[in-house]
Design a protein around this motif. Sequence first.
Motif, short mmCIF file in Angstrom:
data_model
loop_
_atom_site.label_atom_id
_atom_site.label_comp_id
_atom_site.label_asym_id
_atom_site.label_seq_id
_atom_site.Cartn_x
_atom_site.Cartn_y
_atom_site.Cartn_z
N ASP A 20 0.82 -1.21 0.00
CA ASP A 20 0.00 0.00 0.00
C ASP A 20 0.85 1.26 0.00
O ASP A 20 0.43 2.30 -0.50
CB ASP A 20 -0.92 0.02 1.23
CG ASP A 20 -1.83 -1.19 1.27
OD1 ASP A 20 -2.47 -1.48 0.25
OD2 ASP A 20 -1.87 -1.86 2.33
N ILE A 21 2.05 1.16 0.60
CA ILE A 21 2.89 2.35 0.71
C ILE A 21 4.35 1.94 0.89
O ILE A 21 4.65 0.88 1.44
CB ILE A 21 2.43 3.24 1.90
CG1 ILE A 21 3.05 4.63 1.79
CG2 ILE A 21 2.73 2.59 3.25
CD1 ILE A 21 2.36 5.68 2.63
N ILE A 22 5.22 2.80 0.37
CA ILE A 22 6.67 2.69 0.60
C ILE A 22 7.04 3.77 1.60
O ILE A 22 6.68 4.94 1.41
CB ILE A 22 7.44 2.92 -0.72
CG1 ILE A 22 7.10 1.85 -1.76
CG2 ILE A 22 8.95 2.97 -0.46
CD1 ILE A 22 7.40 2.27 -3.18
N ILE A 23 7.71 3.41 2.68
CA ILE A 23 8.18 4.39 3.65
C ILE A 23 9.71 4.46 3.55
O ILE A 23 10.41 3.50 3.86
CB ILE A 23 7.75 4.04 5.09
CG1 ILE A 23 6.22 3.98 5.18
CG2 ILE A 23 8.31 5.07 6.08
CD1 ILE A 23 5.70 3.62 6.57
N GLY A 24 10.21 5.60 3.10
CA GLY A 24 11.65 5.83 3.01
C GLY A 24 12.12 6.56 4.25
O GLY A 24 11.70 7.70 4.50
N LEU A 25 12.95 5.91 5.04
CA LEU A 25 13.41 6.49 6.31
C LEU A 25 14.63 7.36 6.08
O LEU A 25 15.60 6.95 5.44
CB LEU A 25 13.71 5.38 7.32
CG LEU A 25 12.49 4.68 7.93
CD1 LEU A 25 11.95 3.63 6.98
CD2 LEU A 25 12.83 4.04 9.26
N GLY A 26 14.58 8.57 6.65
CA GLY A 26 15.65 9.52 6.44
C GLY A 26 16.99 9.05 6.99
O GLY A 26 17.07 8.33 7.98
N ASP A 70 22.23 8.95 3.38
CA ASP A 70 22.54 8.27 2.13
C ASP A 70 21.40 8.49 1.14
O ASP A 70 20.31 7.90 1.27
CB ASP A 70 22.73 6.77 2.40
CG ASP A 70 23.24 6.03 1.17
OD1 ASP A 70 23.32 6.64 0.08
OD2 ASP A 70 23.55 4.84 1.29
N ILE A 71 21.62 9.31 0.12
CA ILE A 71 20.57 9.64 -0.84
C ILE A 71 20.19 8.43 -1.69
O ILE A 71 19.14 8.45 -2.35
CB ILE A 71 20.97 10.81 -1.76
CG1 ILE A 71 22.20 10.45 -2.61
CG2 ILE A 71 21.23 12.06 -0.92
CD1 ILE A 71 22.49 11.47 -3.69
N ARG A 72 20.98 7.37 -1.66
CA ARG A 72 20.61 6.17 -2.41
C ARG A 72 19.36 5.51 -1.85
O ARG A 72 18.68 4.76 -2.54
CB ARG A 72 21.79 5.18 -2.43
CG ARG A 72 22.97 5.68 -3.26
CD ARG A 72 24.21 4.82 -3.11
NE ARG A 72 24.75 4.89 -1.76
CZ ARG A 72 25.94 4.38 -1.42
NH1 ARG A 72 26.70 3.81 -2.34
NH2 ARG A 72 26.38 4.48 -0.18
N VAL A 73 19.04 5.81 -0.60
CA VAL A 73 17.79 5.32 -0.02
C VAL A 73 16.60 5.96 -0.74
O VAL A 73 15.61 5.29 -1.05
CB VAL A 73 17.75 5.61 1.50
CG1 VAL A 73 16.37 5.29 2.09
CG2 VAL A 73 18.83 4.81 2.21
N LEU A 79 9.48 -0.85 3.95
CA LEU A 79 10.39 0.09 4.61
C LEU A 79 11.72 0.09 3.86
O LEU A 79 12.26 -0.97 3.53
CB LEU A 79 10.63 -0.33 6.06
CG LEU A 79 9.40 -0.45 6.97
CD1 LEU A 79 9.81 -0.98 8.33
CD2 LEU A 79 8.70 0.90 7.11
N VAL A 80 12.25 1.29 3.61
CA VAL A 80 13.51 1.41 2.86
C VAL A 80 14.51 2.17 3.70
O VAL A 80 14.23 3.27 4.21
CB VAL A 80 13.30 2.17 1.52
CG1 VAL A 80 14.58 2.10 0.69
CG2 VAL A 80 12.13 1.57 0.74
N GLN A 81 15.70 1.59 3.86
CA GLN A 81 16.78 2.25 4.59
C GLN A 81 18.11 1.73 4.03
O GLN A 81 18.15 1.07 3.00
CB GLN A 81 16.68 1.97 6.09
CG GLN A 81 16.47 3.22 6.95
CD GLN A 81 17.72 4.09 7.11
OE1 GLN A 81 18.71 3.95 6.40
NE2 GLN A 81 17.67 5.00 8.07
#
Length: 216
Positions: free
Chosen positions: A26-32, A35-38, A122-124
């Motif tokens: 439903d959603i992608i959460i990109g955690l700050g 690293d801008i590659r996240v 979740l993306v990190q």
Amino acid sequence: MDNNYRRWAQELWNYLRLDHHLIQSDIIIGLGCHDIRVAEKAASLYLEGWAPLILFTGYLGSHTVGVWYRPEAEIFAEIAIKLGVPKDHILLEKSATNTGENIRFSYQFLMEHNIPAKRIILVQQPFMERWIYATFLRQWPGEKENIQVTVTSPAMEFNEYPNQYVGTMEDLTGYMLGVVERIQEYPKKGFQVEQPITQEVLDAYQHLIKAGYQPK
């Protein structure tokens, strides 16, 4: 870094990554983070059709305060837009300063904006995958029984990760030592669920500490 140190660091890297299989979400959460590659990874997942929305979460944290002068979420959003993600498909949570807040504030944002999210990506950073998953399982405020969460990160190997923005291989080793140290301590503080740690990982941790590497 000689072969022994590299082998021990690789042991930590392998442990800290989860290699989850992605599911339609439903959603992608990109955690700050620093690293801008996240942000690039979150954008690529959206463009590949894994979820219809991206929520970037983050104000300034320990690695970006004094280096960046705008919230991590804003900087990540700009990167995603340049890569082709429509601006109106990006949400921003600009208050979180650590992983626990990333998780809790993301939940609050979704609730306040009436956005249902039963399946979450979740993306990190690669060495933060296990950390994020354990934090989510402890600190996501909503019910977790019917939530499907997968964790992912930029696809790269240990020796490919260092660059001018995130630091050297020695810096990366210090970050991983810090994560392993806190994975052992944080469940006792209620910040994460407890996770098994193999003897091989504990041995590698001790070897690197004795060699003079410091947890960050």
